[in-house]
Design an enzyme around this catalytic site. Sequence first.
Site, PDB file in Angstrom:
ATOM      1  N   ASP A  43     -18.092  79.748  40.873  1.00 37.48           N
ATOM      2  CA  ASP A  43     -16.970  79.796  41.815  1.00 37.48           C
ATOM      3  C   ASP A  43     -16.221  81.119  41.695  1.00 37.48           C
ATOM      4  O   ASP A  43     -15.809  81.714  42.702  1.00 37.48           O
ATOM      5  CB  ASP A  43     -16.028  78.621  41.537  1.00 37.48           C
ATOM      6  CG  ASP A  43     -14.907  78.517  42.563  1.00 37.48           C
ATOM      7  OD1 ASP A  43     -15.168  78.716  43.766  1.00 37.48           O
ATOM      8  OD2 ASP A  43     -13.762  78.240  42.159  1.00 37.48           O
ATOM      9  N   HIS A  64     -17.436  79.759  50.619  1.00 36.37           N
ATOM     10  CA  HIS A  64     -16.481  78.647  50.551  1.00 36.37           C
ATOM     11  C   HIS A  64     -16.406  77.896  51.881  1.00 36.37           C
ATOM     12  O   HIS A  64     -16.207  76.677  51.900  1.00 36.37           O
ATOM     13  CB  HIS A  64     -15.104  79.155  50.126  1.00 36.37           C
ATOM     14  CG  HIS A  64     -14.956  79.308  48.642  1.00 36.37           C
ATOM     15  ND1 HIS A  64     -15.508  80.358  47.942  1.00 36.37           N
ATOM     16  CD2 HIS A  64     -14.333  78.525  47.722  1.00 36.37           C
ATOM     17  CE1 HIS A  64     -15.229  80.222  46.649  1.00 36.37           C
ATOM     18  NE2 HIS A  64     -14.516  79.118  46.492  1.00 36.37           N
ATOM     19  N   HIS A  75     -19.287  75.682  51.838  1.00 33.28           N
ATOM     20  CA  HIS A  75     -18.921  74.571  50.948  1.00 33.28           C
ATOM     21  C   HIS A  75     -18.102  73.522  51.668  1.00 33.28           C
ATOM     22  O   HIS A  75     -18.325  72.315  51.529  1.00 33.28           O
ATOM     23  CB  HIS A  75     -18.129  75.117  49.757  1.00 33.28           C
ATOM     24  CG  HIS A  75     -17.235  74.103  49.099  1.00 33.28           C
ATOM     25  ND1 HIS A  75     -15.982  73.776  49.599  1.00 33.28           N
ATOM     26  CD2 HIS A  75     -17.409  73.334  47.992  1.00 33.28           C
ATOM     27  CE1 HIS A  75     -15.434  72.845  48.842  1.00 33.28           C
ATOM     28  NE2 HIS A  75     -16.268  72.568  47.853  1.00 33.28           N
ATOM     29  N   HIS A 102     -17.624  71.519  42.916  1.00 32.24           N
ATOM     30  CA  HIS A 102     -17.167  72.539  43.868  1.00 32.24           C
ATOM     31  C   HIS A 102     -17.981  73.829  43.720  1.00 32.24           C
ATOM     32  O   HIS A 102     -18.511  74.365  44.696  1.00 32.24           O
ATOM     33  CB  HIS A 102     -15.682  72.826  43.625  1.00 32.24           C
ATOM     34  CG  HIS A 102     -15.148  74.000  44.384  1.00 32.24           C
ATOM     35  ND1 HIS A 102     -14.766  73.930  45.707  1.00 32.24           N
ATOM     36  CD2 HIS A 102     -14.930  75.283  43.995  1.00 32.24           C
ATOM     37  CE1 HIS A 102     -14.337  75.118  46.107  1.00 32.24           C
ATOM     38  NE2 HIS A 102     -14.426  75.957  45.088  1.00 32.24           N
TER      39      HIS A 102
END
Length: 358
Positions: free
Chosen positions: A171, A254, A257, A271
């Site tokens: 991340d 992201h 995601h 995540h």
Amino acid sequence: MLAIKSPQTYYSRPGLCAGVGGLIAPFADRVAIITSPRAWQAVASQVAASLEASGIGYDVSYLQGECTRAAVAEHQARLAGQPAPFVIGIGGGRVLDCAKAVADGLEGGNVATMPTIAATCAAWSPISIMYNERGGHEGTLALKRMPALVLVDSEIIARSDVRYLKAGIVDALAKWYEFQPYQAKNGDSLALNFKIHAAAFARDIFNAWGEQALAANARQQVTPALQKVIDANIAGAGLANSMRDDSPSPGVAHAIHNRMTHLPELHGWLHGEKVGFGLLVQSLLARGNDGPDAELLTQLRRYDAPLHLIPLGDRLTEAARYIAASFKFPSASAALLPFSLAPAAIERAVITAADQTF
């Protein structure tokens, strides 16, 4: 315009839980703790004893499920009317985002965040991510006030599953890969260049210390390598996320995601694992027929990011079409990228990423 949002103070050291009362005492003589059962079990004895020794009263409530607007409203209603309420969030990203949002919506509210895993930069981040009850991404809440304190106890994090640290590294690495492409058309942006420097700092920490940190985490032992990586995951990535100007640079991985969170088959992914697959998709969007960036693939493999969508089975084509059709990204930001975010390109990149063996 350049804006930098950061916590008032970032504390990070092994054994910090035992001294948390002294750090909180200048702010409040009573606190509301929002946590999860597992996170509270990890810190309860030390945190409770330290608060009591400092004469600080406390009550504990749990986030049940996802960080939803309804959950935030429920916790706010419980604390409404208290003079200058001070909230401590203890746990992973969902708990910390909930605690930040709760305090931000209360008059005079303030918050401290205490991560028990290093899987995201939520403890520092200037936003709270909102989900629906099924774990689907529903948007972000920009915080009016940043945390007064970020309290990182590396001994607690060292006892967590290594999978969380790997996901946090991916991340944090994503910031470098997501921000750097904007330089092609927006290289004069001061905020962008600051963001890239912060992201590069975290990337360099991982390259130098990442594997040693994972080994230390597996032994549940705090070492200099693990301390550096924990801080890069939380503070390095958080700082990179905290700089803004008039040309926002949201991350493509992201955004991928965010759509993946609506696929029930992927709810077991962390995540950072979803972001890792998003980075693979972004690389294919940027490089087309040349295939993904070799260095990126090395990084994703090093930290066990999933390079497939096997859980989707025969729903892959349907899921790729959904991700592409529902993909949300500011048009002004998309115009600053050197590759297309057209739905057809996204759908093709998702299928290619999922079908290939990298």
